[in-house]
Scaffold this active site. Structure first.
Site, PDB file in Angstrom:
ATOM      1  N   GLN A  58      -6.163 -34.179  18.845  1.00  0.00           N
ATOM      2  CA  GLN A  58      -5.969 -32.901  19.216  1.00  0.00           C
ATOM      3  C   GLN A  58      -4.636 -32.716  19.988  1.00  0.00           C
ATOM      4  O   GLN A  58      -4.257 -32.879  20.996  1.00  0.00           O
ATOM      5  CB  GLN A  58      -7.167 -32.577  20.258  1.00  0.00           C
ATOM      6  N   GLY A  59      -3.888 -31.653  19.207  1.00  0.00           N
ATOM      7  CA  GLY A  59      -2.486 -31.450  19.525  1.00  0.00           C
ATOM      8  C   GLY A  59      -2.388 -29.849  20.369  1.00  0.00           C
ATOM      9  O   GLY A  59      -1.774 -29.007  19.718  1.00  0.00           O
ATOM     10  N   TYR A  60      -3.024 -29.865  21.628  1.00  0.00           N
ATOM     11  CA  TYR A  60      -2.983 -28.492  22.193  1.00  0.00           C
ATOM     12  C   TYR A  60      -1.960 -28.587  23.170  1.00  0.00           C
ATOM     13  O   TYR A  60      -0.904 -27.768  23.313  1.00  0.00           O
ATOM     14  CB  TYR A  60      -4.344 -28.377  22.695  1.00  0.00           C
ATOM     15  N   GLU A  94     -15.949 -27.574  22.286  1.00  0.00           N
ATOM     16  CA  GLU A  94     -15.401 -28.947  23.257  1.00  0.00           C
ATOM     17  C   GLU A  94     -16.290 -28.519  24.495  1.00  0.00           C
ATOM     18  O   GLU A  94     -16.664 -29.764  25.101  1.00  0.00           O
ATOM     19  CB  GLU A  94     -14.027 -28.810  23.628  1.00  0.00           C
TER      20      GLU A  94
END
Ligand code: FAD
Length: 417
Positions: free
Chosen positions: A129-131, A247
């Protein structure tokens, strides 16, 4: 809230129990009974078994490799797996299946579904996850990672941080700024980006436990085809929020079981350490036990709503806030129970970086001290406790909103900063 199950549901439970009996060794006491290498070996084999039996992505339609289970069957499956102490998937499946897979199912094109979903099941594609970025965590809308169109591709430049299991992944879902001249939430797109290419650098971050479970990810002129955008270009914020709902919300059925097993283990620890008669420890144990019961009722309410067709909304924040704050409390108590032994932990350390130690793990001081350290992260990842309280205050209780920050496009705000 309906805490009972129909006969049909109980019949499905028996089917899952039979599946577990068939595929687990006779002396199985939970994955915590295995050493580190054993856990890795079992997890890989178990993921294959689940995939072969269509239980890895139980909610997905069969045409994409899923199990096509009803919501009630999914709840029962989760309950039985947690009781048996077996994983519901591999190390990255929280990102691959629960997050990006479910999001592609809701927002993706037919082409994206047909391409990506079966590859997740087969394990060809493993996601992270690239948040978060150094300047965009709680204020995720402030993110500065850029994506510019170049012919048939997006070219991405920027930095992500706290990327869990990024070193194990070959794909990353990235929130990137595709328009800097609109207000901050409006110029973001949700991109699917292959990691095995020049310009992707993954650097491990050492944690207090000594492990490097999460990473910094640097993206320099990284490319992905234009069709790898999920939802509308510049419409990624809505997609990103759907994913955060998954999530935060999918844990209502399984967490009360997981935390109950953990508190039962803590009762054993208190007896083993000879402090079960200590009035202060007893009070702490009773408080933790009560909270797990409250969690069970909260979970039932969420599950009942979900079975009736609802989606996890802001009230999922209540559950996240409750379990993560509770977990700090119960693990602090474990360290009190251990006393001096907590200063020099020994034995088996936890093998996973999230939540409780595995079912069946020995009651070693290293297990509890490791979990105590990791529990602190639970009030940060998937939205901090303060942010959950803001969501509850504003969206559930209808309290006045936080004072708005300065107005302007993202680019204008960067100049003011
Ligand atoms: C173990 C772990 C794994 C993670 N995995 C991932 C991952 O895989 N991918 C990913 O993208 N991110 C991941 N994260 C990052 C996580 O989402 C962020 O850490 C989190 O959103 C908080 O952002 P921040 O760290 O920048 O803190 P900040 O947002 O800078 O917050 C600092 C403090 O200020 C408080 N605060 C901030 N804003 C407000 C407000 N409006 N009102 C009141 N208080 C406020 C916060 O609650 C916090 O206490 C992970 C984090 C952890 C700990």
């Amino acid at each position: 809230m309906d805490p009972t199950y129909s006969d049909e549901a109980e019949a499905y439970r028996e089917k899952i129990q039979a599946f577990l009996a068939e595929h687990l060794p006779a002396d199985w006491s939970g994955i915590g009974g295995l050493d580190r290498e054993g856990v890795e070996r079992f997890s890989d084999e178990w993921r294959h078994t689940l995939a072969a039996n269509r239980l890895l992505a139980p909610s997905w339609p069969a045409e994409y490799g899923g199990g096509g289970l009803t919501p009630l069957e999914q709840v029962i499956l989760a309950e039985e797996f947690y009781k048996a102490g077996v994983p519901t998937g591999g190390a990255n499946d929280a990102f691959s299946i629960s997050m990006v897979g479910n999001t592609i199912l809701l927002w993706g094109t037919e082409g994206q579904k047909r391409h990506f979903l079966p590859r997740i099941i087969s394990g060809d594609d493993v996601w992270c996850q690239g948040y978060s970025e150094p300047n965009a965590g709680s204020d995720l809308g402030n993110l500065g990672c850029r994506a510019e169109r170049d012919g048939d591709e997006w070219v991405i430049n920027g930095q992500k941080i706290w990327t869990s299991a990024g070193h194990l992944a070959n794909w990353i879902f990235v929130l990137a700024r595709t328009d800097a001249d609109v207000v901050k939430h409006k110029g973001i797109s949700f991109l699917l980006v292959p990691m095995e290419q020049p310009g992707v650098e993954v650097r491990g971050i050492k944690m207090i436990t000594g492990e490097s479970e999460f990473n910094e990810v640097f993206l320099t002129d990284v490319r992905t085809p234009v069709e790898n955008v999920v939802g509308e270009v510049n419409g990624g914020w809505a997609v990103a929020m759907t994913l955060l709902g998954f999530e935060r919300g999918e844990t209502a059925a399984s967490f009360p079981i997981m935390f109950r097993k953990e508190v039962d283990r803590l009762f054993d620890l208190a007896r083993e350490q000879g402090v079960a008669d200590d009035p202060q420890i007893r009070q702490g144990l009773a408080a933790c036990y009560s909270k797990v019961e409250i969690m069970r009722f909260l979970g039932m309410r969420t599950v009942t709503d979900w079975l009736a067709g609802g989606h996890p909304g802001p009230e999922a924040s209540m559950f996240k806030l409750f379990w993560s704050e509770y977990h700090k409390q119960v693990t602090e108590l474990s360290v009190d129970i251990l006393g001096a032994a907590a200063m020099a932990p020994s034995g088996r350390w936890p093998t996973n970086a999230f939540y409780c130690d595995d079912v069946g793990a020995p009651n070693d001081s290293a297990s509890w001290v490791g979990t105590f350290m990791l529990a602190r992260a639970g009030t940060i990842y998937a939205g901090t406790s303060q942010v959950q309280r803001n969501i509850l205050g504003e969206m559930v209780l209808g309290l006045p909103k936080e004072p708005a920050g300065p107005k302007g496009t993202w680019r204008e705000l960067q100049k003011q900063a």
